[in-house]
Write an enzyme that holds these catalytic residues in place. Structure first.
Site, mmCIF file in Angstrom:
data_model
loop_
_atom_site.group_PDB
_atom_site.id
_atom_site.type_symbol
_atom_site.label_atom_id
_atom_site.label_comp_id
_atom_site.label_asym_id
_atom_site.label_seq_id
_atom_site.Cartn_x
_atom_site.Cartn_y
_atom_site.Cartn_z
ATOM 1 N N ASP A 348 9.177 -2.030 -13.270
ATOM 2 C CA ASP A 348 9.421 -0.917 -14.150
ATOM 3 C C ASP A 348 9.417 -1.528 -15.554
ATOM 4 O O ASP A 348 9.610 -2.730 -15.701
ATOM 5 C CB ASP A 348 10.795 -0.338 -13.804
ATOM 6 C CG ASP A 348 11.190 0.788 -14.708
ATOM 7 O OD1 ASP A 348 10.328 1.645 -14.955
ATOM 8 O OD2 ASP A 348 12.344 0.804 -15.157
ATOM 9 N N ASP A 541 15.495 -0.907 -12.904
ATOM 10 C CA ASP A 541 16.902 -0.804 -13.277
ATOM 11 C C ASP A 541 17.559 0.406 -12.637
ATOM 12 O O ASP A 541 18.718 0.682 -12.855
ATOM 13 C CB ASP A 541 17.057 -0.767 -14.801
ATOM 14 C CG ASP A 541 16.320 0.407 -15.421
ATOM 15 O OD1 ASP A 541 15.680 1.173 -14.668
ATOM 16 O OD2 ASP A 541 16.391 0.558 -16.644
HETATM 17 P P1 ADP Z 1 10.393 3.741 -17.650
HETATM 18 O O1 ADP Z 1 9.447 3.957 -16.520
HETATM 19 O O2 ADP Z 1 9.746 2.962 -18.739
HETATM 20 O O3 ADP Z 1 11.689 3.166 -17.236
HETATM 21 P P2 ADP Z 1 11.419 6.469 -17.654
HETATM 22 O O4 ADP Z 1 10.723 6.973 -16.432
HETATM 23 O O5 ADP Z 1 12.852 6.191 -17.538
HETATM 24 O O6 ADP Z 1 10.669 5.197 -18.268
HETATM 25 O O7 ADP Z 1 11.204 7.500 -18.808
HETATM 26 C C1 ADP Z 1 9.902 7.894 -19.178
HETATM 27 C C2 ADP Z 1 9.871 8.658 -20.459
HETATM 28 O O8 ADP Z 1 10.561 9.886 -20.334
HETATM 29 C C3 ADP Z 1 10.528 7.951 -21.605
HETATM 30 O O9 ADP Z 1 9.655 7.050 -22.237
HETATM 31 C C4 ADP Z 1 10.876 9.132 -22.521
HETATM 32 O O10 ADP Z 1 9.755 9.532 -23.258
HETATM 33 C C5 ADP Z 1 11.221 10.215 -21.534
HETATM 34 N N1 ADP Z 1 12.661 10.288 -21.274
HETATM 35 C C6 ADP Z 1 13.276 9.963 -20.123
HETATM 36 N N2 ADP Z 1 14.608 10.143 -20.224
HETATM 37 C C7 ADP Z 1 14.835 10.557 -21.475
HETATM 38 C C8 ADP Z 1 16.014 10.886 -22.221
HETATM 39 N N3 ADP Z 1 17.227 10.803 -21.685
HETATM 40 N N4 ADP Z 1 15.865 11.276 -23.496
HETATM 41 C C9 ADP Z 1 14.651 11.340 -24.044
HETATM 42 N N5 ADP Z 1 13.527 11.040 -23.422
HETATM 43 C C10 ADP Z 1 13.586 10.655 -22.153
HETATM 44 MG MG MG Z 2 13.380 2.772 -16.179
#
Ligand code: ADP
Ligand code: MG
Length: 648
Positions: A348, A541
């Site tokens: 991730d 994570d």
């Molecule tokens: P990663 O795969 O990099 O861990 P996530 O799946 O957690 O990313 O999140 C993907 C995208 O969704 C983030 O880059 C953001 O644009 C959006 N996002 C997720 N959670 C939030 C939040 N709590 N507030 C704002 N944007 C969010």
């Molecule tokens: Mg993540």
């Protein structure tokens, strides 16, 4: 050494001394003399039954518990175990000596003696690796200090409610996770993370339980109950680790279940069939019985499977202990086994390869003042555990009044919708904007773009950016060096950001703009691709990727930053979130499995060679003892090597 081990040592010494004394005395007093007429005169100064009685003293001292256990096993119907093998072999040898009037009972005593030495040695070895694990257990706090009417009171950590202010004095363990409200200090986290450099903490920092406060007095407001705190989670993991058996361990216990009866019946056949054949077809005398029964007994001693039964679980145990010392918690031997076969590692991005600490690098196209926009953002995010949320709150920097926020909905992989002071706030990526049909302006900066809408109208965007962990690149290079065929990065973040990070780190593949469900699909595809090559590990994570952690062959979670869900879903937890530990854990697992295979091959080869020699009559009890106890001791010594993983 424990009391029990000391007692055994005394038994061993006493029995050994008695055995040697008797052996010497027998030579001395028990020689046959031939007088001048050529007639034999037995000048045994002490008569045979007395010798027998004397010899039975060391035999009893050293072997009574084995005989008792063998007897109990027979009564319970679980006949075939090591105790049975040893009991039959030694009692048999004594009976043979009696019948042959050889008066030589030392063999029987020696077999018991060396068997017990082997057992003692093994129990010390197991104790040693258990202690290594319990050093980890040393993180268990006994009490928490709560201030009452100006006095400190020690209470059971279990009874401390969330939000209580506890005091942690220098030298004490932090009992419960929380936020430092007052004071600064340095923390020793070595038991948790394997990291020996102390961590400086200040008021406002989060603090996790299990670390040791070294210098200053800290006041901590607890954010979790004891049962939910890091320390409890870790202890639970460690305690359950040994109950998850690996395939090799299962194989060995199954093997022993079939093997032991098989050798017993082979020994029986060896004692009966050849002499019958010789007597009927070759007209040998009845003395052949003795010869073959002796061979059969030797065969039994050789065949004892204890080297395998003992050394293999011990190797895994040591491997898990060694990993634990490095801050890598492996939840069971089966995971160590899977880890050793990993060929693809999927990451991730946020929080795993990057720090997950975003900085606001710009606020664009906003219709209200920047400060106000950030305030809406931070408030709307007040309940999220996503790293973005924490970063926005940090950027806002002021106290957050949660009472101003209602109707919070977190849409994972997209963003948040909430009402702040009654105003509908939307914050998230362009997926969220599309879904809510809000016209938004694309931003050309490289970074994670958080679009915002207030009461359904576009209000501008906040550009935030995250940095890679210092050693993410190095970690990926290490994995490649260790022979990992493919590294893949999956992320919910925008393509531009993802490609940028992936390019710098040198991962083989990257997939971006994935929703949590897409990550599962993606991992399933990779699993299919990798099926014939080896196992797939996913490192995350747990924020928006807990389902993937479970779906992968092996899930590795970032323990410090990671969510509780991640620690629960994962099979391996990296306590200090250091990506270098991924290749380390793979190396540890490989070393451990290599030792397991070495021991299996070594023990089986020696045993089979000796068994054949025994059946052919080339092996006596002394060789048998080596084949049994010697092999076990060597295998156990080899097993303990699995603890040494520091320089892998
Ligand atoms: P990663 O795969 O990099 O861990 P996530 O799946 O957690 O990313 O999140 C993907 C995208 O969704 C983030 O880059 C953001 O644009 C959006 N996002 C997720 N959670 C939030 C939040 N709590 N507030 C704002 N944007 C969010
Ligand atoms: Mg993540």
């Amino acid at each position: 050494m424990t009391k029990k081990q000391k007692k055994m040592l005394v038994r061993i010494i006493v029995a050994a001394v008695l055995m040697v004394v008797l052996w010497v005395a027998y030579r001395f007093f028990g020689v046959e003399l031939i007088d001048e007429n050529g007639a034999r005169a037995n000048v045994l100064l002490i008569r045979e039954p007395i010798w027998f009685f004397l010899y039975m003293i060391p035999y009893g001292i050293i072997g009574y518990d084995i005989l008792k256990k063998a007897f109990k096993g027979i009564i319970k119907g679980q006949v075939f175990d090591e105790n049975f093998l040893m009991a039959i072999a030694t009692v048999g040898a004594i009976v043979l000596a009696l019948i042959q009037k050889s008066g030589d009972y030392t063999e029987a005593i020696a077999v018991m003696l060396f068997y017990q030495i082997g057992e003692l040695f093994q129990s010390i070895a197991v104790g040693k690796s258990r202690r290594n694990i319990s050093e980890l257990m040393d993180i268990r706090p006994d009490y928490a200090n709560v201030e009452k009417d100006g006095n400190l009171e020690q209470v059971d950590p279990d009874e401390v409610e969330i939000g209580t202010i506890i005091v942690v004095q220098p030298g004490e363990k932090v009992p419960i996770d929380g936020l430092i409200t007052e004071g600064n200090s340095s923390l020793n986290t070595v038991a948790l993370t394997g990291e020996s450099v102390p961590r400086e903490v200040f008021a406002g920092d989060e603090i996790i339980s299990g670390s040791i406060n070294m210098t200053g007095v800290l006041k901590v407001q607890t954010t979790k109950e004891f049962g939910e705190s890091t320390v409890s989670k870790i202890l639970e993991l460690v305690e359950n680790a040994s109950s998850r058996k690996s395939k090799s361990e299962e194989f060995i216990s199954k093997f022993a279940r079939i093997y032991t009866p098989a050798v017993c019946f082979s020994a029986l056949a060896l004692a009966i069939l050849p002499p019958l054949v010789q007597i009927f077809f070759m007209h040998s005398g009845s003395e052949v019985w003795m010869q073959w029964i002796y061979r059969a007994l030797t065969f039994l001693v050789i065949s004892c499977p204890c080297a395998l039964v003992v050394s293999i679980p011990l190797t895994f145990f040591a491997g898990i202990g060694g990993a634990g010392k490095e801050g890598i918690l492996v939840k069971g031997s089966n995971y160590l086994e899977t880890l050793s076969k990993v060929t693809t590692v999927v990451f991730d991005k946020t929080g795993t390869l990057t720090k997950g600490v975003f900085e606001v690098s710009g606020v664009h196209h906003n219709l209200i003042e920047n400060e106000k926009l950030l305030e809406y953002a931070a408030l709307a995010e007040c309940a999220s555990s996503h790293p973005i949320s924490k970063s926005l709150q940090a950027a806002y920097g002021k106290e957050i009044d949660r009472n101003r926020v209602t109707d919070i909905v977190e849409i994972s992989g997209e963003g948040i919708s909430a009402k702040v002071d009654g105003v509908g706030v939307l914050i998230g990526n362009d997926k969220l904007m599309h879904r809510e049909k809000i016209r938004h302006i694309n931003c050309h900066s490289v970074g994670t773009i958080l679009h915002m809408a207030l009461d359904g109208a576009y209000a501008g965007h906040i550009v935030i950016s995250d940095v890679e962990k210092e050693n993410s690149g190095e970690a990926i290079r290490e994995l490649k060096k260790a022979g990992i065929k493919k590294t893949v990065m999956l992320t919910g973040d925008a393509k531009a950001v993802a490609d940028d990070v992936a390019g710098r780190l040198g991962v083989n593949e990257v997939r971006s703009e994935l929703l949590p469900a897409d990550k599962v699909t993606e991992v399933e595809r990779l699993l299919e691709e990798n099926k014939s090559l080896g196992k797939l590990a996913f490192v995350g994570d747990g924020i928006n990727d807990a389902p993937v952690l479970t779906r992968a062959d092996i899930g590795i979670a970032m323990g410090a930053m990671g969510s509780d869900a991640a620690i629960e879903a994962a099979d391996v937890v990296l306590m200090d979130d250091d990506p270098m530990k991924i290749s380390k854990s793979i190396k540890i697992s490989r070393k451990c499995l290599r030792i397991v295979y070495e021991n299996i091959v070594f023990a089986l080869v020696i045993k089979f060679a000796c068994l054949i020699l025994g059946a052919l009559g080339f092996a006596n009890m002394w060789l048998a003892i080596f084949a049994d106890v010697g092999v076990m001791v060597i295998a156990v010594l080899n097993a303990i090597r699995a603890l040494r993983v520091k320089n892998l």
